[in-house]
Design an enzyme around this catalytic site. Structure first.
Site, PDB file in Angstrom:
ATOM      1  N   SER A   1     -30.233  13.677 -29.521  1.00 33.88           N
ATOM      2  CA  SER A   1     -29.394  13.875 -30.849  1.00 33.88           C
ATOM      3  C   SER A   1     -29.852  12.532 -31.377  1.00 33.88           C
ATOM      4  O   SER A   1     -29.601  12.583 -32.852  1.00 33.88           O
ATOM      5  CB  SER A   1     -28.002  13.983 -30.482  1.00 33.88           C
ATOM      6  OG  SER A   1     -27.620  12.790 -29.780  1.00 33.88           O
ATOM      7  N   ASP A  52     -19.614   9.507 -35.351  1.00 34.10           N
ATOM      8  CA  ASP A  52     -18.821  10.088 -34.396  1.00 34.10           C
ATOM      9  C   ASP A  52     -18.661   9.164 -33.199  1.00 34.10           C
ATOM     10  O   ASP A  52     -19.360   8.073 -33.277  1.00 34.10           O
ATOM     11  CB  ASP A  52     -19.247  11.590 -34.158  1.00 34.10           C
ATOM     12  CG  ASP A  52     -20.548  11.637 -33.644  1.00 34.10           C
ATOM     13  OD1 ASP A  52     -20.848  10.517 -32.998  1.00 34.10           O
ATOM     14  OD2 ASP A  52     -21.025  12.732 -33.351  1.00 34.10           O
ATOM     15  N   HIS A  71     -22.554   8.715 -32.045  1.00 39.17           N
ATOM     16  CA  HIS A  71     -23.673   8.503 -33.072  1.00 39.17           C
ATOM     17  C   HIS A  71     -23.630   7.718 -34.293  1.00 39.17           C
ATOM     18  O   HIS A  71     -22.476   7.643 -34.854  1.00 39.17           O
ATOM     19  CB  HIS A  71     -24.062   9.913 -33.548  1.00 39.17           C
ATOM     20  CG  HIS A  71     -24.498  11.128 -32.433  1.00 39.17           C
ATOM     21  ND1 HIS A  71     -23.506  11.729 -31.965  1.00 39.17           N
ATOM     22  CD2 HIS A  71     -25.581  11.093 -31.684  1.00 39.17           C
ATOM     23  CE1 HIS A  71     -23.894  12.519 -30.903  1.00 39.17           C
ATOM     24  NE2 HIS A  71     -25.122  12.266 -30.772  1.00 39.17           N
TER      25      HIS A  71
END
Length: 350
Positions: free
Chosen positions: A35, A325, A328
Site C-alpha cells: 500500500s 490514516d 499511511h
C-alpha cells in the site's frame, strides 16, 4: 537544541519540501510492493483492503479516490515526476489504461501484501509472486506493442522500485501464530530477505538492471501502533523500530552481495527510516503540526473502510499531519520522502 542545529534542520526541511526535477536516463518507473506504492490495483480484486472512496484522494487531481492509500499521491508518483516521466503511475489492473500508458510507468503493487505469501492471504490481496507474473505479462504486451528491441531498451533502462515488508511484521508475524511458531524474529527476517533475494534475481533475469529496494519505515511510530501503546503514553514501540533497523541492515547486506554477484546490476537500498523518524520527532521543522495522530477520523486506528467521508473527526487540512490514516503518510509526507530518495540513493540513476 542548539540554535545552529535548529537552523540546519530548517534549511534541510525546506530543501526537502521542494519538488525536484532531474534530467535522467530512466525510461520508465516499474513498481512492485504494497500500500505504500499501490496506485489502485486493489480496486479490481475482491478484498476489503481498498481506498477507492472519499476522503481518500480528496487532494489528488480532480479530488479522485484512485485507490491510493493517501489523500493524494504516493512516493512513486513523485519519483516518476522527478525523473521527467509521468506525474502519476497507473495501476496495471486498471482497464482505463492501455499498454501505451504503461510504457513509461506501471504499478503492480497491492495494498496489504508482503514478501511472505501468508501475508497476502490475510486480506486476500495480490501476492508478490503474482505481481511478478503480471510483470511477465506486461513484458509480452510491450513486445507486441513496440517490438523486441525497443522493449528490451525500455526494460533495461527502467527504474524498478520495490516497496514492501511492513505488513509481514505488523499484519502477519506479530498478529498471527503460524510464523511465530516457526521462526524467531531474526530467523523470520532472514526468511524474508531470502525471498527478496530471489525476487530481485528473477526480475534481473527479466532485464531489470536499475533497482531500488525500499527498506522498512519506523513502523513502531505508526499511529496505529502508538495507539496500542497508550498505556505507556502512546510513544513509539521501540522493539518494532529495532526490528525495522535490523531488517534494513540485512537488506543492505543483500544489496551489496547482489551487486557483486549479478553483472551490470545497479541495486540500491532506499530506506525511509531515518528521514521519516526525523519528521515524526521534529514535525514543526518540516511544516507539520501533528505526527502522533493521523488526519482521518480520530487519527489513531482508522484506515480503509474505517476512514470514510462520513467520519466527523477527519481533519480539514491534511498538510498539517505527517500521517493521513493510522498507517499511511499524507501526500505532503510522501513528497518529502520521495525527494529525499531522489537526492540520495536514487541519485546514481541520474
Amino acid at each position: 537544541m542548539a540554535l545552529a542545529s535548529i537552523s540546519l534542520i530548517l534549511i534541510i526541511s525546506q530543501f526537502l519540501l521542494q519538488i525536484i526535477k532531474i534530467d535522467a536516463k530512466v525510461s520508465s518507473i516499474i513498481v512492485f510492493g504494497d500500500s505504500s506504492v499501490d496506485s489502485g490495483n486493489n480496486n479490481f480484486i475482491p478484498t476489503v483492503a481498498k481506498s477507492n472512496f472519499r476522503p481518500y484522494g480528496r487532494d489528488f487531481d480532480g479530488g479522485k479516490a484512485t485507490g491510493r492509500f493517501s489523500n493524494g499521491r504516493v512516493p512513486t508518483d513523485f519519483i516518476s515526476e522527478a525523473f521527467g516521466l509521468k506525474k502519476n503511475i497507473p495501476a496495471y489492473l486498471d482497464p482505463s489504461y492501455t499498454i501505451q500508458d504503461f510504457a513509461t510507468g506501471v504499478c503492480f503493487a497491492s495494498a496489504g501484501t508482503g514478501y511472505d505469501n501468508i501475508t497476502s492471504k490475510v486480506l486476500s490481496v495480490i501476492p508478490l509472486w503474482k505481481e511478478l507474473e503480471y510483470y511477465k505479462e506486461y513484458q509480452s504486451r510491450l513486445e507486441e506493442y513496440l517490438g523486441n528491441q525497443k522493449t528490451s531498451e525500455i526494460l533495461s533502462e527502467a527504474l524498478y522500485i520495490i516497496s514492501i515488508g511492513t505488513n509481514d511484521f505488523l499484519e502477519n508475524y506479530y498478529v498471527l501464530p503460524h510464523r511465530q511458531s516457526q521462526f524467531s524474529i531474526e530467523e523470520y527476517q532472514n526468511y524474508l530477505a531470502g525471498i527478496a533475494r530471489n525476487f530481485i534475481t528473477q526480475i534481473y533475469e527479466l532485464k531489470a538492471r536499475k533497482i531500488s529496494l525500499t527498506g522498512l519505515p519506523p513502523m513502531g511510530c505508526l499511529p496505529l501502533e502508538r495507539t496500542t501503546n497508550l498505556a505507556f503514553g502512546g510513544n513509539c514501540i521501540d522493539r518494532y523500530n529495532r526490528v525495522a533497523i535490523n531488517f534494513n541492515q540485512k537488506l543492505q547486506a543483500l544489496v551489496e552481495s547482489l551487486n557483486k554477484e549479478l553483472s551490470g546490476l545497479q541495486l540500491v537500498l532506499s530506506s525511509p527510516y531515518t528521514i521519516l523518524y526525523d519528521i515524526i520527532q521534529n514535525p514543526y521543522f518540516y511544516g507539520f503540526e501533528y505526527s502522533a495522530t493521523a488526519c482521518c477520523g480520530t487519527g489513531r486506528f482508522e484506515m480503509g473502510y474505517l476512514c470514510d467521508q462520513h467520519n466527523p473527526f477527519t481533519c480539514s487540512d491534511a498538510d498539517r499531519y505527517v500521517f493521513w490514516d493510522s498507517f499511511h503518510p499524507t501526500e505532503k509526507t510522501n513528497g518529502i520522502l520521495a525527494n529525499y530518495a531522489v537526492k540520495t540513493t536514487l541519485a546514481v540513476f541520474q
